[in-house]
Design an enzyme around this catalytic site. Structure first.
Site, short mmCIF file in Angstrom:
data_model
loop_
_atom_site.label_atom_id
_atom_site.label_comp_id
_atom_site.label_asym_id
_atom_site.label_seq_id
_atom_site.Cartn_x
_atom_site.Cartn_y
_atom_site.Cartn_z
N HIS A 35 0.83 -1.22 0.00
CA HIS A 35 0.00 0.00 0.00
C HIS A 35 0.86 1.26 0.00
O HIS A 35 0.44 2.30 0.50
CB HIS A 35 -0.95 0.03 1.21
CG HIS A 35 -1.70 -1.23 1.42
ND1 HIS A 35 -2.94 -1.46 0.85
CD2 HIS A 35 -1.39 -2.35 2.11
CE1 HIS A 35 -3.36 -2.67 1.21
NE2 HIS A 35 -2.44 -3.24 1.96
N GLU A 83 9.62 7.63 -17.35
CA GLU A 83 8.24 8.07 -17.63
C GLU A 83 7.80 7.61 -19.02
O GLU A 83 6.66 7.20 -19.23
CB GLU A 83 8.14 9.59 -17.49
CG GLU A 83 8.26 10.02 -16.03
CD GLU A 83 8.56 11.50 -15.85
OE1 GLU A 83 8.51 12.25 -16.84
OE2 GLU A 83 8.87 11.90 -14.72
N LYS A 91 16.65 20.55 -11.66
CA LYS A 91 15.88 19.33 -11.93
C LYS A 91 16.68 18.24 -12.63
O LYS A 91 17.51 18.52 -13.49
CB LYS A 91 14.66 19.66 -12.80
CG LYS A 91 13.61 20.50 -12.11
CD LYS A 91 12.87 19.75 -11.00
CE LYS A 91 11.89 18.74 -11.53
NZ LYS A 91 10.74 19.35 -12.19
N SER A 147 15.47 20.40 -16.84
CA SER A 147 14.31 21.25 -17.08
C SER A 147 14.77 22.51 -17.79
O SER A 147 15.86 23.03 -17.50
CB SER A 147 13.66 21.60 -15.74
OG SER A 147 12.91 22.78 -15.86
#
Ligand code: ARG
Length: 465
Positions: free
Chosen positions: A160, A294, A287, A281
């Protein structure tokens, strides 16, 4: 010749095909990927026709020469597509006729594009499955290598997405290695169902000439024959299965990607992705974006799309061939291409990332050892349900006192259960915790070694060539 009579099926038509229909009906721009398989099928079919005395030896040889020439043209990218070439089958046959004349017009005897296109796609997919097998195995191999080298690293295991129990980093890695191993096994089973020859089914009713399908299948290296011509030309189970296989494998890849996206975030910091697999970024200089992961996660959506989309194409189709089935090609090709890329990407991402032992270990917390209190009591003879209840009391007591369970003095523990003794302090070692799980499939060192031995053994056996 009028435009429509120059088509393979143009004999009975007097009007021109609508331009838009012509465009959308044509599959050549994508099914030309099967150009060599189409030629391969024709070459064998010519031999079958010759054996059945439907072609003379000379005619067969002329056909073979012509096909070889066309093969070179595709290879060298000199094949000239003509506006009337509706698909790869018509294009190759049209060209054959230009090259050798009359014998070309006998090649399609008893054959239909219905059995031809099905056979071509089976040949195409069959010859590519080995690549997917290879990339998946490389991935498993890399995971086994890492888990052998990094077996000392402990980290929190989650259920979980809440800290559950301490596990070895290797155990987490191997959990995915096993998924991919089973994906390979599933691919090998699927391979057998692809490797069935449908040629000789004609348009629907079968082949009316004495074609020896056994010999033809042997010629094309198929291990089996389709047993029913109507089943054969209407069937795309092998495509649906491949798309499902890819979807399930993509599920595994996307979950791995998601774990690593979390693990590479500043909040977790368990892993650091290599610069080569990270992007920056355009706005925020600090970043390090896990774009590769992804993409991996996102491609799963694309692959399911092909699978569900194609299932919708199949659903409710009347029996045997319908042009809807032409959708099989793009779904198969794009799924294959995507899988080929993402499997290699995964290996690159995984082999180049660094695991941060300190961050992994410092994420462990004593509350994750609450179960171990119960196990301690069980080992002292207390039934599990009662032990679990008593461990819960320990947790509650620590909470009440606003302290960590591991800091509760022995006297306090003894008030909860007289069974607690001095050795209860051993509960508070994470290493001891993971080492309890010695049985097959657990997270102890011995079990992990056993898992890597088994996977290494499996890596040596090749099921698909
Ligand atoms: N390009 C077609 C396909 O892939 C070939 C079969 C055409 N058959 C037909 N009866 N129109 O589905």
């Amino acid at each position: 010749m009028t435009e429509s009579s120059s088509k393979l099926w143009g004999g009975r038509f007097s009007e021109k095909t609508d331009l838009l229909l012509e465009k959308i009906n044509s599959s050549l721009q994508y099914d030309k990927r099967m150009c060599q398989e189409d030629l391969q099928g024709s070459e064998a079919y010519a031999r079958a026709l010759q054996r059945a005395n439907l072609l003379t030896k000379e005619e067969m040889e002329a056909i073979h020469k012509g096909l070889a020439q066309i093969s070179k043209e595709w290879e060298k990218n000199t094949f000239k597509v003509k506006p009337m070439d509706e698909d790869i089958h018509t294009a190759n046959e049209r060209r054959l006729k230009e090259l050798i004349g009359l014998p070309a017009t006998k090649l399609h005897t008893g054959r239909s594009r219905n059995d031809q296109s099905n056979t071509d796609l089976r040949l195409w997919l069959r010859s590519r499955i080995g690549n997917l097998d290879k990339y998946l195995r490389q991935l498993v191999k890399e995971m086994v290598r890492r888990s052998t080298e990094e077996k000392d690293i402990l980290m929190p295991g989650y259920t979980h997405l809440q800290r559950a129990q301490p596990v070895r980093w290797s155990h987490w890695l191997l959990s995915y290695a096993w998924s991919f191993k089973i994906d390979v096994d599933r691919l090998a089973q699927l391979y057998d169902r692809i490797n069935v020859m449908t040629l000789g089914s004609g348009a629907i009713a079968g082949n009316p000439f004495p074609i020896d399908r056994q010999l033809l299948a042997k010629d094309l290296n198929f291990t089996d024959l389709s047993p029913n011509s109507m089943y054969a030309v209407g069937d795309r189970d092998f495509v649906a299965e491949f798309l499902f296989w890819a979807s399930l494998t993509a599920v595994h890849l996307s979950r791995l990607a998601e774990d690593l996206i979390l693990f590479s975030s500043q909040e977790f910091g368990f892993v650091k992705l290599a610069d080569s697999f990270t992007t920056g970024s355009s706005l925020m200089p600090q970043k390090r974006n896990p774009d590769g992961l992804e993409i991996l996660r996102g491609k799963a959506g694309r692959i399911f799309g092909h699978c569900t989309g194609f299932m919708m194409v199949l659903k409710g189709l009347p029996s045997t061939y319908n042009k809807d089935l032409q959708e099989d090609k793009e779904a198969t090709f794009d799924t294959y291409d995507t899988m080929e890329d993402v499997l290699q990407l995964t290996e690159g991402l995984l082999s180049s990332l660094k695991v941060d032992k300190v961050r992994c270990t410092s994420a462990l917390s004593p509350d994750m050892l609450a179960t171990d209190i119960a196990y301690y009591l069980v080992r002292k003879g207390i039934p599990f349900r009662e032990a679990h209840h008593l461990a819960g009391k320990v947790v509650a007591e620590a909470e009440k006192k606003n302290m960590s369970i591991m800091d509760l003095p022995l006297e306090e523990l003894k008030t909860i259960s007289a069974t607690f003794e001095d050795d209860s302090k051993d509960i508070w070692h994470y290493e001891n915790s993971v080492e309890q799980y010695q049985s097959t499939g657990g997270t102890s060192l011995s079990s992990i070694e056993q898992q890597t031995i088994e996977l290494n053994k499996w890596l040596l056996i090749r099921t698909i060539n």
